[in-house]
Each structure stands twice: as C-alpha cells, then as structure tokens.
Design a protein around this motif. Structure first.
Motif, PDB file in Angstrom:
ATOM      1  N   TYR A  91     -14.472 -16.724 -12.091  1.00  0.00           N
ATOM      2  CA  TYR A  91     -13.616 -16.090 -10.399  1.00  0.00           C
ATOM      3  C   TYR A  91     -14.445 -17.193  -9.628  1.00  0.00           C
ATOM      4  O   TYR A  91     -15.710 -17.603  -9.582  1.00  0.00           O
ATOM      5  N   TYR A 119     -16.370 -10.725  -9.146  1.00  0.00           N
ATOM      6  CA  TYR A 119     -15.211 -10.177  -9.526  1.00  0.00           C
ATOM      7  C   TYR A 119     -14.546  -8.704  -8.776  1.00  0.00           C
ATOM      8  O   TYR A 119     -13.745  -8.647  -9.666  1.00  0.00           O
ATOM      9  N   HIS A 132     -11.810  -8.569  -7.035  1.00  0.00           N
ATOM     10  CA  HIS A 132     -10.887  -9.399  -7.135  1.00  0.00           C
ATOM     11  C   HIS A 132      -9.610  -8.416  -5.816  1.00  0.00           C
ATOM     12  O   HIS A 132      -9.277  -7.238  -6.102  1.00  0.00           O
ATOM     13  N   SER A 144      -9.394 -13.838  -2.720  1.00  0.00           N
ATOM     14  CA  SER A 144     -10.849 -14.365  -4.227  1.00  0.00           C
ATOM     15  C   SER A 144      -9.578 -14.811  -5.689  1.00  0.00           C
ATOM     16  O   SER A 144      -8.236 -15.052  -4.514  1.00  0.00           O
ATOM     17  N   ILE A 170      -9.096 -15.472  -9.885  1.00  0.00           N
ATOM     18  CA  ILE A 170      -9.855 -15.580 -11.260  1.00  0.00           C
ATOM     19  C   ILE A 170      -8.816 -16.318 -11.740  1.00  0.00           C
ATOM     20  O   ILE A 170      -7.886 -15.671 -11.637  1.00  0.00           O
TER      21      ILE A 170
END
Length: 189
Positions: A57, A78, A80, A176, A178
């Motif tokens: 992430y 994390y 997101h 963001s 991931i």
C-alpha cells in the motif's frame, strides 16, 4: 528500475513516508533488514532470507479540509480511498447522533474518523498531545495490528485520526494504491 516498474504509476522503493514510518518493501525496510543480517551474522545466529508475496500500500497524496481550511491529520496504513475527492457536512445534531466514543463513521466512502484522545487511550496515552503523535507515529506494523483488532483483518476503509471531530464541512482529497508486491524476510533456522 523504471523498466521493471513500467506497469505502475510510481516507483514505490523510492517513496518515503513524510512522518518517517518505515514502509514495507521500501529502501528503508531493506536497509533495516540487512542491518539485522549483519547483527545476526556477528551473533552467530543461523538464518535464511526468504521472499514472500504480500499486498502492499502507498498513500500517494492526502489533504483533509474543514471549512476549506487544511487540518493536521494522520491516515492509517491500508486506508484505501475509493474516490480522489469526497465532501460532506457534519452539523451539531448529526455529530451528537453519530460520534460514539471518539469515532465517527461516515456514510461517504466508508471513512472512519477517530479523535486523537480516543486513539491515544488505546495506547495508554503514549503521546503528550496531537503534535507529539504526528512527530512520533506508530510503526506501520503497529497500525496494522490496531486496525485489524478494531475493524477486522481485511478492512481497507480509510481511517483518519484528527485532533477533534467538529461540526464542519469536510473535504477529503486523497489518492492511494494497493498492489501485489514481494519482500524479503529474515527467518531464523
């Protein structure tokens, strides 16, 4: 390196956190790993270095505004963001109904806002104040552990720590990523 990472919009190894957290699979994480290798070699500890796949992430950018004014905040690892821009208003009545024990769960983009005093109580008042927390945040591993304990293992909802949750017009501008990644881990034999 650019050719190796051509399918990504960014080169994660070259990214560092503004708050000095060591990010997984970063240059700082690799340096820490190899310092541990040197230490274990000196101590005569037998080990091997393994590669593992994991879900990585990166918070690429973030800005939280209350009534169009930027406010200091901390966004947990994390977190997101489904949308790059989210806004909502929080009035006195809504705040009274929905702010529970220092937590406010927004219906917009599943965001969770946590007041600093509440977050700090989980860690036995480790920080003197919000500024102290921003300068000395938890490690990424500790953030993940806390997130999992309170919200579940697979929770990716944005969790935003604010000094106070106030009646205001909120704007969250954040991006963001991931993605699947590899990292080396040290295993004692």
């Amino acid at each position: 390196l650019k050719k190796q990472k051509q399918d990504k919009n960014f080169i994660d190894e070259l990214m560092s956190s503004v708050n000095k957290q060591i990010l997984p699979a970063s240059i700082e994480a690799r340096i820490a790993l190899y310092k541990k290798v040197v230490l274990w070699e000196k101590k005569g500890i037998k080990f091997e270095i393994l590669r593992e796949k994991f879900l990585n992430y990166r918070l690429l950018s973030a800005l939280i505004k209350l009534d169009k004014k930027p406010v200091k905040s901390h966004i947990l690892f994390y977190s997101h963001f489904k949308n790059a821009y989210t806004r909502f208003s929080l009035n006195e009545e809504s705040l009274k109904q929905n702010l529970k024990e220092g937590f406010y769960r927004s219906t917009k983009d599943e965001m969770v806002f946590v007041e600093f005093w509440r977050f700090n109580t989980f860690f036995k008042n480790k920080w003197k104040n919000f500024e102290d927390f921003l300068k000395r945040p938890l490690s990424v591993q500790a953030e993940i552990k806390w997130r999992n304990k309170l919200f579940g293992t697979y929770n990716l909802s944005p969790i935003i720590i604010l000094e106070n949750i106030l009646p205001s017009r909120y704007e969250v501008i954040a991006k963001s990523e991931i993605y699947h990644d590899n990292q080396e881990v040290l295993v004692e034999i």
